[in-house]
Motif scaffolding. Sequence first.
Motif, short mmCIF file in Angstrom:
data_model
loop_
_atom_site.label_atom_id
_atom_site.label_comp_id
_atom_site.label_asym_id
_atom_site.label_seq_id
_atom_site.Cartn_x
_atom_site.Cartn_y
_atom_site.Cartn_z
N ASP A 227 0.82 -1.21 0.00
CA ASP A 227 0.00 0.00 0.00
C ASP A 227 0.86 1.26 0.00
OD1 ASP A 227 0.98 -0.20 2.55
OD2 ASP A 227 -0.95 -0.18 3.57
N SER A 228 2.17 1.09 -0.21
CA SER A 228 3.10 2.22 -0.28
C SER A 228 3.47 2.50 -1.73
CB SER A 228 4.36 1.93 0.54
OG SER A 228 5.39 2.84 0.21
N PRO A 229 3.13 3.67 -2.27
CA PRO A 229 3.52 3.99 -3.65
C PRO A 229 5.02 3.92 -3.88
CG PRO A 229 1.85 5.53 -2.87
CD PRO A 229 2.28 4.73 -1.68
N GLN A 230 5.83 4.34 -2.88
CA GLN A 230 7.28 4.29 -3.02
C GLN A 230 7.77 2.85 -3.12
OE1 GLN A 230 9.52 6.30 0.04
NE2 GLN A 230 11.45 5.37 -0.58
N ILE A 231 7.29 1.99 -2.23
CA ILE A 231 7.70 0.58 -2.26
C ILE A 231 7.20 -0.08 -3.55
CG2 ILE A 231 7.37 -1.67 -1.17
CD1 ILE A 231 7.44 -0.32 1.51
N TYR A 232 6.03 0.32 -4.01
CA TYR A 232 5.50 -0.21 -5.27
C TYR A 232 6.45 0.10 -6.42
CZ TYR A 232 2.43 -0.88 -9.29
OH TYR A 232 1.91 -1.29 -10.50
N GLN A 233 6.93 1.34 -6.48
CA GLN A 233 7.84 1.73 -7.55
C GLN A 233 9.18 1.00 -7.44
OE1 GLN A 233 8.07 6.01 -7.31
NE2 GLN A 233 5.95 6.30 -7.96
N GLU A 234 9.71 0.89 -6.20
CA GLU A 234 10.97 0.18 -5.99
C GLU A 234 10.84 -1.29 -6.39
OE1 GLU A 234 11.83 0.67 -1.89
OE2 GLU A 234 12.45 2.78 -2.06
N THR A 235 9.73 -1.91 -6.00
CA THR A 235 9.51 -3.32 -6.30
C THR A 235 9.33 -3.55 -7.79
OG1 THR A 235 8.43 -3.55 -4.13
CG2 THR A 235 8.14 -5.35 -5.69
N PRO A 244 11.39 -10.42 -14.35
CA PRO A 244 10.25 -9.84 -15.06
C PRO A 244 9.00 -10.70 -15.09
CG PRO A 244 12.03 -10.45 -16.57
CD PRO A 244 12.59 -10.54 -15.20
N GLU A 245 9.17 -12.02 -14.91
CA GLU A 245 8.01 -12.90 -14.94
C GLU A 245 7.06 -12.65 -13.76
OE1 GLU A 245 9.64 -16.80 -15.06
OE2 GLU A 245 10.47 -16.57 -17.08
N LYS A 246 7.59 -12.06 -12.67
CA LYS A 246 6.75 -11.79 -11.50
C LYS A 246 6.17 -10.38 -11.49
CE LYS A 246 9.04 -15.08 -8.39
NZ LYS A 246 9.94 -15.23 -7.23
N ARG A 247 6.53 -9.57 -12.50
CA ARG A 247 6.06 -8.18 -12.52
C ARG A 247 4.54 -8.09 -12.51
NH1 ARG A 247 3.96 -4.24 -12.04
NH2 ARG A 247 4.44 -2.13 -12.77
N SER A 248 3.88 -9.00 -13.20
CA SER A 248 2.42 -8.95 -13.28
C SER A 248 1.74 -9.29 -11.95
CB SER A 248 1.93 -9.92 -14.36
OG SER A 248 2.31 -11.25 -14.05
N LEU A 249 2.48 -9.85 -11.00
CA LEU A 249 1.90 -10.21 -9.70
C LEU A 249 1.80 -9.01 -8.77
CD1 LEU A 249 3.89 -13.52 -8.98
CD2 LEU A 249 1.69 -13.26 -10.15
N LEU A 250 2.51 -7.93 -9.09
CA LEU A 250 2.58 -6.78 -8.19
C LEU A 250 1.31 -5.95 -8.26
CD1 LEU A 250 4.26 -5.04 -6.24
CD2 LEU A 250 5.20 -3.88 -8.25
N THR A 251 0.76 -5.63 -7.08
CA THR A 251 -0.48 -4.85 -6.98
C THR A 251 -0.30 -3.73 -5.95
OG1 THR A 251 -1.80 -6.81 -7.47
CG2 THR A 251 -2.95 -4.96 -6.47
N LEU A 252 -0.81 -2.56 -6.27
CA LEU A 252 -0.84 -1.45 -5.31
C LEU A 252 -2.20 -1.43 -4.64
CD1 LEU A 252 0.48 1.04 -4.02
CD2 LEU A 252 -0.42 2.40 -5.93
N TYR A 253 -2.22 -1.66 -3.34
CA TYR A 253 -3.46 -1.67 -2.55
C TYR A 253 -3.82 -0.22 -2.21
CZ TYR A 253 -6.51 -2.66 1.49
OH TYR A 253 -7.55 -2.72 2.38
N GLU A 254 -5.00 0.22 -2.64
CA GLU A 254 -5.35 1.63 -2.51
C GLU A 254 -6.59 1.88 -1.65
OE1 GLU A 254 -4.04 3.96 -6.34
OE2 GLU A 254 -5.14 2.16 -6.98
N GLU A 255 -7.05 0.86 -0.92
CA GLU A 255 -8.18 1.04 -0.03
C GLU A 255 -7.79 1.92 1.16
OE1 GLU A 255 -11.40 1.43 1.68
OE2 GLU A 255 -11.55 -0.01 0.00
#
Length: 395
Positions: A227-235, A244-255
């Motif tokens: 839920d951290s935009p900074q960590i999302y960008q770093e990850t 790169p195969e795991k890139r599609s698994l990354l989600t930004l939780y925005e609730e």
Amino acid sequence: MNKRILVEKESYVLSGLWQDGQMIQFDIEKRTNPSLLGTVYVAKVKKIAANIQAAFVELEEGKQAYLSLRDADTIIRLHGSPDRPIQQEDEVVVQVSRDAVKTKDPVVTGKITLTGKYVVVIHGESGVCVSAKISDLEQKRELRQETERFLEQLLGKRTFGVIVRTDASQVPFEKTARELECLLKQYDHLCRIAPFRTCYSRLYELPPPYLTTLGETKEKLDQIVTDSPQIYQETAAFLERYDPEKRSLLTLYEERMVSLWTLYAMQKWLDMALAPKVWLKSGGSVVIQPTEALVAIDVNSAKAVAGKGTEETFFRMNMEAAKEIARQLRLRNLSGIILVDFINMKEPKHRQELMRYLGELLAQDPVKAVVVDMTRLNLVEITRKRIRKPIYELL
């Protein structure tokens, strides 16, 4: 479902591995005192301890580390003749192989190791080793031969140690070869820049643990969420470069109403990872006590009532405790020597089955953990590789 949950608190970033409704692993990176594991330094030798074949080197002003001299010929010295013994005030290139633990200084080595997804390159070693987790013997032989041929073409008479990792068995060898070439170029770059850097310079750093563990997880991940935009960008940047195969698994939780910390009850799981006693469903308990020398674990019958069929009851309770102990070692990141006092059982077949089951459970740990033996006092000896600090030292 296996999820990696990345959350940020005031002083640290926490990565939790969520599996089947419970947390099975924590990795914590303190913002104020980050891990030095894998960092390559230009260090200065402050003291030679010839009686223990070691040197104490300074990584940064006031930060000392232990360096074994048993492999002194592999250590890169930046000045003076490479043939003479290492002396006080020499500048050397070293890598942190173990973080500081309690009162013990970090441990460093002259065998610089660079790790990729498919291979590991080790300066100061020679030969190719293929992961023991690859069960297909013919595939192991082919991987070793292809890697040896590629190394010979690439290096000529230069030697490096190479470990072919389990993931290499899942991809064409061209991918492994490209990564191997990239790591060797990275090593050469470190050697070229080191003589021009001042003492205490950092030549190389690993990404933080909350990122590197994404590639170390044995379980197949279904989702990576933060839920951290900074960590999302770093990850996202880390995955695009290294996995790169795991890139599609990354989600930004925005609730906004409920944070990830609250949704997954992180505080509750952290409190459980720090508590000395863990209750079992059978009514027994597991008491975990880390000490300076080892970790002592005691399995108690607690609320269980002795009587008819007690041997079978204790066997089932020990089996339940074994599963919980394997989970707790990983959750708390306990390592070193571990002694477990299970409930005494009279039947040899029960003891043998318990040891077999415990070995199977520990084999699933991404950190090397081994059941050594059961002593004459019925204490089970376990060793688990010490890599990062345990949870109780970080919180």
